[in-house]
Write a protein that holds these residues in place. Structure first.
Motif, PDB file in Angstrom:
ATOM      1  N   ALA A  80      -5.764   0.449   1.871  1.00 52.48           N
ATOM      2  CA  ALA A  80      -4.946   1.559   1.740  1.00 52.48           C
ATOM      3  C   ALA A  80      -4.404   2.068   3.205  1.00 52.48           C
ATOM      4  N   ASN A  81      -3.377   1.892   4.138  1.00 52.07           N
ATOM      5  CA  ASN A  81      -3.095   1.986   4.930  1.00 52.07           C
ATOM      6  C   ASN A  81      -3.040   3.068   6.463  1.00 52.07           C
ATOM      7  N   LYS A  82      -2.314   2.819   7.626  1.00 49.58           N
ATOM      8  CA  LYS A  82      -2.182   4.081   8.240  1.00 49.58           C
ATOM      9  C   LYS A  82      -0.819   5.531   7.620  1.00 49.58           C
ATOM     10  N   ASN A  83      -0.606   4.261   7.063  1.00 55.17           N
ATOM     11  CA  ASN A  83       1.183   5.403   6.979  1.00 55.17           C
ATOM     12  C   ASN A  83       1.233   5.732   5.645  1.00 55.17           C
ATOM     13  N   ASN A  84      -0.316   5.130   4.450  1.00 56.68           N
ATOM     14  CA  ASN A  84       0.024   5.101   3.099  1.00 56.68           C
ATOM     15  C   ASN A  84      -1.256   5.477   2.986  1.00 56.68           C
ATOM     16  N   PRO A  85      -2.140   6.161   3.240  1.00 59.88           N
ATOM     17  CA  PRO A  85      -3.492   6.931   3.351  1.00 59.88           C
ATOM     18  C   PRO A  85      -3.661   7.771   2.523  1.00 59.88           C
ATOM     19  N   ARG A  86      -3.677   6.185   0.895  1.00 68.58           N
ATOM     20  CA  ARG A  86      -4.415   6.996  -0.417  1.00 68.58           C
ATOM     21  C   ARG A  86      -4.155   5.590  -0.227  1.00 68.58           C
ATOM     22  N   TRP A  87      -6.194   6.015  -1.211  1.00 66.66           N
ATOM     23  CA  TRP A  87      -6.528   4.543  -2.326  1.00 66.66           C
ATOM     24  C   TRP A  87      -5.770   3.911  -3.051  1.00 66.66           C
ATOM     25  N   ARG A  88      -5.283   2.624  -3.523  1.00 61.38           N
ATOM     26  CA  ARG A  88      -4.663   2.078  -4.615  1.00 61.38           C
ATOM     27  C   ARG A  88      -5.593   0.921  -4.702  1.00 61.38           C
ATOM     28  N   LYS A  89      -6.015   0.730  -6.112  1.00 57.84           N
ATOM     29  CA  LYS A  89      -6.907  -0.228  -6.550  1.00 57.84           C
ATOM     30  C   LYS A  89      -5.988  -1.349  -6.047  1.00 57.84           C
TER      31      LYS A  89
END
Ligand SMILES: *[C@@H]1O[C@H](CO)[C@@H](O)[C@H](O)[C@H]1NC(C)=O
Ligand SMILES: *[C@@H]1O[C@H](CO)[C@@H](O)[C@H](O)[C@H]1NC(C)=O
Ligand SMILES: *[C@@H]1O[C@H](CO)[C@@H](O)[C@H](O)[C@H]1NC(C)=O
Length: 769
Positions: free
Chosen positions: A683-692
């Motif tokens: 994830a990252n701070k601009n895209n706060p969703r966990w991706r596989k």
């Protein structure tokens, strides 16, 4: 009166430049009490301003510790205004020394104690006299582009930049001006920072660290004859073999003839230098880089035990008017008074017209920009062919590198030093006022911090500053907490930069150091017993706390109580301590890797060509609990998987940093003993969703390919295959059951017709009840 114009010329001529601030660059000074150095030729050719440099003072560093090398350069780097290369090297040796006189070490042994200049400790010496002797008599490389300069010596003493062959210390002028140099030198490469990183493979391949150099070994006694000295030492194999030297000796009473031998001296047997793009700096700004901090290089000190070492920095700038790096720009263009370098065709002029209009490459040409009908109006260009393409240099005073005592083995040691000298900004320029180096430092709880500094007692007496005139003194004290309620910092912050009172010492909050150590840092009582110490006047210039373990988390703001006079001077620093491990490095086109954690198994691995420019990469490792709290604070909830299979690995910057769909590898340590399926998420701070993230698992390491930084961790969940199997099986059973029930309800007489159906319906109904 007649001398005046010459002096002006000299002063403006040497105004240019690189100055090393940490470790303290000497710029050829020893301990002068004047602003100008006494002798610009003492140890090496800096070509810097006479006012630069720091007085002598030595430190030692532990092998493997991290030293922040800081410098400023005058004419920009990583900018289109010139081609810039910065080369960092070091050398060590028992005879390497600062000396006690500002005179240059003599060349003639008669002028040295016991006829041995190498051992005459009064004179500063880096390269030794044997090295210089070879340079003095070795025929210079005649293939080099020397423009229209008149090189007056036949040997490697004369170069385009030093046509007269002036000697500075025992430095070899040809070696100074050209890198990588083609004959043996004592300098070991640390790093090359370049405007054009595609040159890195060349530097890595050609560095003397990895490749031995040839020289012509002469019969013993050859150079004793004046005639042979004038012939010189050949600089190539063919000429070397041609040397014939006849002599008689006790061994050869009837005389013998010996040839020269072309021998390869071994390489330094070290890893190739680190090579990457330069950091940006602006020309005509002898100051900081793009982020307001001086350009730096983190040098991890080699694993050696040496008392006397020197750090050397060279700054090679070349003009865009000709291609300095093009090997076809060579001696074939040398000619006087006008070089044969083709300027004309670049302007679409034919050779004759170019000559008439001054479009030629020579010393200070006068150009007619308006052509024939523009009358006789000519503009004179300040082109100095010996400086178009020019190398500046600075070297440190000597320092030691020590092997670690057993209690420091395997520990991370950070050096914390002081740069600058006494005086206000104008008085110290182009050196700098006091500051801590590094001024801001992030370290992991449990790492070691090595406070150490030195200074001089012979600064000019009228230089401004606190305490006894002419002297440098320092200390380190935690600042008091903030005063203004509106600036109340987050908890865990100690001291406030806006303040000028120190925190009282009742508590030993600062870095978790013992009260005794805090006392040493603030009142220097480990190096000074009593005396007038209110402004540290009676202390010496040198202070060493030796490495101490940092044991308290927090953001600490500290000061030096002496060199702090609000509105005039400030000497304050900041140290951030946390449980998270943070490492950082700049990686550019040439690639590189950064590892974090104990076994160096985790980190990022960037192949050459993956990045198109320099990126300031940093890596952090957060423990599971700490990490979960941190991501939650960023608004990211951990809503995937059941339990952690790794720590958090955080890579900055979090945006895409690769070019053209390229990717770099990241390795993450996963707990292989954990049951269930392990999945890596990002994830990252601009895209706060966990991706596989697709990862390859092997021996407890997950390897993945990514194009951006971010927060990476692995979670485990019960085996998905098993779950799917169980779910599918249940669904099938349920479908059969429901189907049977429906059938039986619709056909209640079915049992009458056949025995088999009866049995089935009967069973199904029974089971459904
Ligand atoms: C400086 O750059 C020139 C090319 O412009 C190159 O020939 C020379 O070897 C370089 N010298 C150093 C010391 O980097
Ligand atoms: C602080 O700076 C001011 C202004 O330069 C100077 O007058 C004063 O003496 C300094 N204080 C000390 C203690 O040196
Ligand atoms: C030096 O190391 C520090 C800490 O790891 C890092 O933040 C900084 O970016 C590094 N500097 C350079 C020039 O690589």
């Amino acid at each position: 009166m007649a001398k005046l114009p010459c002096m002006f010329f000299f002063l403006s001529f040497v105004y240019a430049d690189i100055y090393m601030h940490n470790p303290r660059g000497s710029n050829n000074r020893l301990d002068e009490a004047k602003r100008e150095r006494n002798n610009a030729n003492r140890l090496f050719d800096s070509q810097n301003n006479n006012r630069g440099g720091y007085n002598v003072g030595s430190l030692y560093y532990y092998a493997g510790s991290i030293l922040s090398v800081e410098w400023t350069n005058q004419h920009s780097c990583a900018d289109q205004n010139n081609n810039c290369e910065i080369i960092l090297q070091y050398m060590c040796g028992d005879l390497v020394r600062d000396g006690t006189t500002t005179r240059t070490i003599p060349e003639n042994p008669v002028q040295c104690k016991n006829y041995n200049c190498n051992n005459d400790k009064k004179f500063g010496m880096h390269e030794d006299s044997d090295y210089y002797k070879k340079c003095h008599y070795r025929i210079r490389n005649r293939g080099l582009f020397t423009a229209d300069q008149n090189l007056r010596k036949f040997s490697a003493r004369s170069t385009r930049q030093n046509p007269g062959g002036t000697r500075r210390g025992y430095e070899c002028p040809e070696e100074r001006d050209y890198y990588p140099y083609w004959h043996p030198s004592p300098w070991k490469d640390i790093a090359v920072l370049t405007n054009n990183a595609t040159r890195c493979p060349f530097y890595e391949r050609e560095s003397e660290n990895v490749k031995g150099r040839y020289e012509c070994e002469l019969p013993h006694g050859f150079l004793n004859s004046h005639r042979n000295r004038r012939k010189g030492i050949p600089n190539n194999e063919e000429d070397c073999h041609k040397i014939k030297y006849s002599f008689t000796s006790a061994q050869f009473p009837n005389g013998t003839t010996v040839n020269g031998t072309w021998v390869q001296r071994p390489s330094h047997n070290l890893p190739p230098p680190e090579c990457r793009e330069n950091d940006w700096s602006r020309d005509n700004h002898l100051g900081n880089g793009i982020d307001g901090f001086p350009n730096t290089f983190n040098w991890t000190l080699p694993d050696i035990n040496e008392k006397h070492c020197v750090l050397r920095i060279r700054y090679n700038i070349s003009t865009g008017d000709f291609e300095g790096w093009n090997s076809s720009v060579n001696a074939s263009y040398n000619s006087r008074p006008v070089t044969k370098l083709d300027v004309a065709s670049r302007f679409g002029l034919d050779e004759d017209e170019a000559k008439r209009r001054g479009y030629v490459y020579k010393q200070n040409p006068q150009v007619k920009i308006f052509g024939e009908d523009g009358g006789d109006f000519k503009l004179r260009l300040a082109i100095n062919t010996n400086q178009f393409g020019r190398v500046f240099q600075d070297r440190s005073h000597t320092f030691g590198i020590r092997t670690r005592p057993s209690n420091l083995e395997g520990k991370t040691i950070h050096n914390l030093n002081v740069r600058g000298k006494r005086g206000n900004i104008v008085q110290v320029y182009p050196a700098v006022e006091y500051d801590f180096v590094p001024n801001r430092k992030t370290i992991k709880n449990g790492d070691y911090l090595h406070f150490q500094w030195t200074g001089s007692n012979t600064n000019p007496n009228n230089n401004d500053g606190q305490g006894k005139a002419g002297t440098d003194r320092n200390n380190v004290i935690l600042l008091r907490p903030p005063q203004y309620p509106e600036t109340t910092p987050k908890s865990g912050t100690y001291g406030h930069w806006g303040n000028n009172y120190p925190q009282h010492l009742d508590e030993s909050v600062f870095l978790g150091f013992s009260r005794k150590d805090l006392q040493h840092l603030s009142i220097l009582d480990n190096v000074q017993y009593g005396g007038e110490m209110s402004e540290l006047d009676d202390a010496g210039t040198y202070f060493d706390l030796s490495p101490r373990k940092v044991t308290r988390n927090g953001i600490f703001h500290y000061m030096c109580s002496r060199n702090n006079n609000f509105s005039n001077r400030g000497q304050k620093g900041k140290i951030v301590v946390s449980d998270a491990e943070i490492v950082g490095k700049k990686i550019g086109w040439n690639g590189g890797n950064i590892t974090i954690g104990e076994s160096n198994a985790q980190g990022i691995w960037v192949k050459r060509g993956t990045f198109q420019k320099l990126h300031d990469i940093s890596l952090e490792e957060w423990s599971k609990n700490d990490g979960e709290a941190r991501v939650k604070a960023m608004g990211i909830s951990v809503d995937v998987g059941d339990s952690y299979a790794s720590d958090f690995l955080v890579i900055h910057p979090q945006e895409k940093i690769t070019s053209d769909g390229k990717k770099f590898s990241v390795t993450l340590k996963v707990d292989s003993s954990i049951s269930g399926t392990v999945t890596v998420y990002k994830a990252n701070k601009n895209n706060p969703r966990w991706r596989k993230v697709g990862a390859h698992m092997k021996d407890g390491i997950a390897t993945m390919q990514v194009d951006s930084g971010g927060i990476i961790m692995a979670r485990s969940a019960p085996n998905v295959g098993l779950i799917v199997g169980v779910v599918v099986a249940c669904v099938i059973v349920v479908v059969i059951i429901i189907g049977t029930i429906v059938y039986c309800r619709k056909h209640p007489q079915a049992w009458i017709n056949t025995k088999r159906t009866f049995t089935n319906c009967n069973r199904s109904l029974k089971r459904s009840v």
